[in-house]
Design an enzyme around this catalytic site. Sequence first.
Site, PDB file in Angstrom:
ATOM      1  N   GLN A   1       0.828  -1.206   0.000  1.00 55.86           N
ATOM      2  CA  GLN A   1       0.000   0.000   0.000  1.00 55.86           C
ATOM      3  C   GLN A   1       0.865   1.260   0.000  1.00 55.86           C
ATOM      4  O   GLN A   1       0.561   2.235  -0.703  1.00 55.86           O
ATOM      5  CB  GLN A   1      -0.909  -0.001   1.234  1.00 55.86           C
ATOM      6  CG  GLN A   1      -1.908   1.137   1.285  1.00 55.86           C
ATOM      7  CD  GLN A   1      -3.049   0.967   0.284  1.00 55.86           C
ATOM      8  OE1 GLN A   1      -3.245  -0.122  -0.246  1.00 55.86           O
ATOM      9  NE2 GLN A   1      -3.777   2.033   0.024  1.00 55.86           N
TER      10      GLN A   1
ATOM     11  N   GLU B   1       1.941 -26.296   6.949  1.00 50.49           N
ATOM     12  CA  GLU B   1       2.437 -26.824   8.223  1.00 50.49           C
ATOM     13  C   GLU B   1       1.509 -26.464   9.377  1.00 50.49           C
ATOM     14  O   GLU B   1       1.947 -26.167  10.493  1.00 50.49           O
ATOM     15  CB  GLU B   1       3.879 -26.370   8.484  1.00 50.49           C
ATOM     16  CG  GLU B   1       4.847 -26.996   7.483  1.00 50.49           C
ATOM     17  CD  GLU B   1       6.307 -26.797   7.817  1.00 50.49           C
ATOM     18  OE1 GLU B   1       6.628 -26.730   9.011  1.00 50.49           O
ATOM     19  OE2 GLU B   1       7.119 -26.724   6.884  1.00 50.49           O
TER      20      GLU B   1
END
Length: 384
Positions: A336, A363
């Site tokens: 941004q 994971e």
Amino acid sequence: MTFKLNDEQRMIQSMVREFSRKVVAETAMERDRTKEFPAENLEKMGELGLLGMMVPLEYDGSQADTVSYVLALSEIAYSCASTAVVMSVHNSIVCESILRHGTEEQKQTYLKPLARGDFIGAFALTEPHAGSDPVSQSTLAERDGNDYILNGTKRFITSGKNAGLVIVTAKTDTSQKHQGISAFLIKKGTPGFIVGRLEDKMGLCASDTADLIFDNCRVSASDMLGNEGDGFKISMRALDGGRIGISAQSVGVAQAAFDAAVKHAKGREQFGRKISKFQGLRWMIADMATEIEAARQIMFSAAAMKDRGENYTVQASMAKLFASEMVNRVTAKALQMHGGYGFVKDYPVERFYRDARVFTIYEGTSEIQRVVISNHILKDKRRP
């Protein structure tokens, strides 16, 4: 209190930082575009001792502690998250599982060349219909004399195509639920071991993610890791270490995105002054720096607990949960701050944003980490 590094840890961090930013970073953008596996990076990392970091010297490893390992992994992730995820699975899950559960013959045959970086290791647990619930896996291993015959499919396997050795879980007793799962060491080129489709991914593009298919794949009983029925226990313990590795990857990518955003803010002018002078952006920078530091400290805490031999399951889940969520917030803010430049592939922040997205998923998703953490808290009898 800030975690204090010793001289050896600082030396490892400095060495890997220099290597990462001079060598690994050089081809990261191109590899993201071409999806070329970072074989050259990994070869050099093997020479530097980065592919057997927590393996003892007697098995050709570097015998480093976990804190040194996460420092090194963060530095590699800073430059190339694709290279870092290969390093993480190889060290945290494959090498450590063989070190912890392997026979002496398995350590001599497999762990030594893995620690040297002669070939890369992979870990195959997830299946098309068994992700967060590994007990639902359907891959079977049936005893046949001195061998086991495996049939089934594994999905989303990091380094599945390029690994020379894979730890594979399979059910050896379908009546025993998680206690009926076993683990096997299977070499690349074993008949019946087939690499299937490669995933076309949003990020980590230079790290291959593949289906692995086992079609009457015959494996010697001597290549079982641990005892029959130990597969679930081996996997869960391996994932604890792997989750610390994910937190390190998250910290590295977040730091890279943060540094890029700060550099851009100092150089970009709007309305007659640097955008770093605007309070809105200054507050974003402050929040990003604070979140990165918090993630780094909880990462160190989990790593230090592991080094002390304490039970670190919950701390690893906390580190993985917080750091992986953090890196998604930080890379979004960094993008941004770049404005339109952040949306184009000429700027690394676009790659950081894509690479970070999977950290809350693999994971163990963020939701699974919250299950682990809350279960521990609610079962703790010392709490009111």
